[in-house]
Write an enzyme that holds these catalytic residues in place. Structure first.
Site, short mmCIF file in Angstrom:
data_model
loop_
_atom_site.label_atom_id
_atom_site.label_comp_id
_atom_site.label_asym_id
_atom_site.label_seq_id
_atom_site.Cartn_x
_atom_site.Cartn_y
_atom_site.Cartn_z
N ASN A 13 0.88 -1.18 0.00
CA ASN A 13 0.00 0.00 0.00
C ASN A 13 0.91 1.22 0.00
O ASN A 13 1.43 1.61 1.04
CB ASN A 13 -0.90 -0.03 1.25
N TRP A 14 1.10 1.77 -1.17
CA TRP A 14 2.06 2.88 -1.30
C TRP A 14 1.52 4.17 -0.69
O TRP A 14 2.28 5.12 -0.50
CB TRP A 14 2.38 3.12 -2.78
N HIS A 98 -9.64 1.36 4.20
CA HIS A 98 -8.41 1.55 4.96
C HIS A 98 -8.67 2.51 6.13
O HIS A 98 -9.44 3.46 5.99
CB HIS A 98 -7.30 2.10 4.06
N GLU A 100 -7.07 4.88 7.28
CA GLU A 100 -6.81 6.31 7.00
C GLU A 100 -8.00 6.93 6.28
O GLU A 100 -8.29 8.12 6.46
CB GLU A 100 -5.50 6.46 6.20
N GLY A 176 1.91 2.43 10.62
CA GLY A 176 2.88 3.52 10.46
C GLY A 176 3.52 3.95 11.77
O GLY A 176 4.18 4.97 11.84
N GLY A 237 2.66 -1.11 4.25
CA GLY A 237 2.77 0.31 3.93
C GLY A 237 4.22 0.71 3.74
O GLY A 237 4.80 0.52 2.67
N GLY A 238 4.82 1.25 4.80
CA GLY A 238 6.19 1.78 4.73
C GLY A 238 7.19 0.86 4.05
O GLY A 238 7.96 1.30 3.18
P1 PGA Z 1 2.46 0.34 7.59
O1 PGA Z 1 1.04 0.54 6.84
O2 PGA Z 1 3.03 -0.96 7.08
O3 PGA Z 1 3.28 1.53 7.18
O4 PGA Z 1 2.18 0.29 9.04
C1 PGA Z 1 0.20 -0.53 6.62
C2 PGA Z 1 -1.09 -0.03 6.00
O5 PGA Z 1 -1.54 1.05 6.37
O6 PGA Z 1 -1.68 -0.70 5.14
#
Ligand code: PGA
Length: 255
Positions: A13-14, A98, A100, A176, A237-238
């Site tokens: 997930n960029w 998601h 976010e 994150g 993510g990261g």
């Molecule tokens: P993260 O993000 O690996 O940076 O914690 C995961 C995500 O939000 O899908």
């Protein structure tokens, strides 16, 4: 439970990272590193990079996903993107719900369900995100929250359509933050989500469902997480922004 009946899926997930030049560089770097993967490999890129990513991934084992889609087929929804627009471009996956989106953009369980429906109708594979906030975990209501989010998101989804759903359990406090759920915590909630799906769709359907873990999964902790019975891959993510790190996770899921 037979983990072997399920296909592991590692999806990057960029988020809102990488313009087209970085997209090209990252995908080109990634291609040889993941070419022998025994799991499915997906990169979910910003809308503006989808065309570039689809073109670059042609003929490779990397699939391309978007990070959201709207529930309507078309219409007066300024700045939104429909599921049909994605499939027309050759996009195969879409992340829905998601945290976010839920946290910053007013996404609710009901709109998540509407988007899931639209994505399935358009022929997309859905990565459906569920997960509890830190205060919900502290109140001891993780299962209730994840169960509720799962049930509402899947309302109106048939057993046959479930084959195009992947659930990503992502505890919000782990996203994150560098704070990963322990492998046991991830396994426990993933197992609970599977039991919710079993009640809705039966044993076989639940056994076949890919349930990922997401939240600070990285090259260092992926082995332990992915070894768990109910952890069938990851939403990353990261660590998906670095080809080497992402490929280590893909290799761990390929074991
Ligand atoms: P993260 O993000 O690996 O940076 O914690 C995961 C995500 O939000 O899908």
């Amino acid at each position: 439970m037979k983990k072997s009946v399920r296909k592991a899926v590692i999806a990057g997930n960029w988020k809102m990272n990488n313009a087209r030049p970085q997209t090209k560089a990252l995908i080109e770097e990634l291609k040889p590193l993941v070419k022998d993967a025994a799991c499915d490999v997906v990169v979910c890129v910003p809308f503006t990079n989808l065309e570039t990513a689809v073109e670059l991934c042609k003929g490779s084992n990397i699939k391309v996903g978007a990070q959201n889609c709207h529930w309507a087929k078309s219409g007066a929804f300024t700045a939104e993107i429909s599921a049909d627009m994605l499939t027309e471009m050759g996009v195969e996956y879409v992340i829905i719900g998601h945290s976010e989106r839920r946290q910053y953009f007013g996404e609710t369980n009901v709109t998540v369900n509407q988007r899931v429906r639209a994505a399935l109708d358009a022929g997309l594979k859905v990565i459906l995100c569920v997960g509890e906030l830190l205060e919900e975990r502290e109140q001891g209501i993780t299962e209730e929250i994840c169960g509720l989010q799962t049930k509402i998101a899947l309302a109106g989804v048939s057993k046959d359509e479930l084959k195009n759903i992947i659930i990503a359990y992502e505890p919000v406090w782990a996203i994150g933050t560098g704070k990963t759920a322990t492998a046991d915590q991830a396994d426990e909630v993933n197992g609970y989500i599977r039991s919710v799906v079993e009640k809705l769709y039966g044993h076989e359907a639940a056994e076949g469902l890919t349930i990922q873990y997401g939240g600070s999964m990285n090259a260092g902790n992926c082995d332990e997480l992915l070894a768990k019975e109910h952890v069938d891959g990851g939403l990353i993510g990261g660590a998906s922004l670095k080809a080497k790190d992402f490929s280590v996770i893909v290799a761990a899921a390929s074991k």
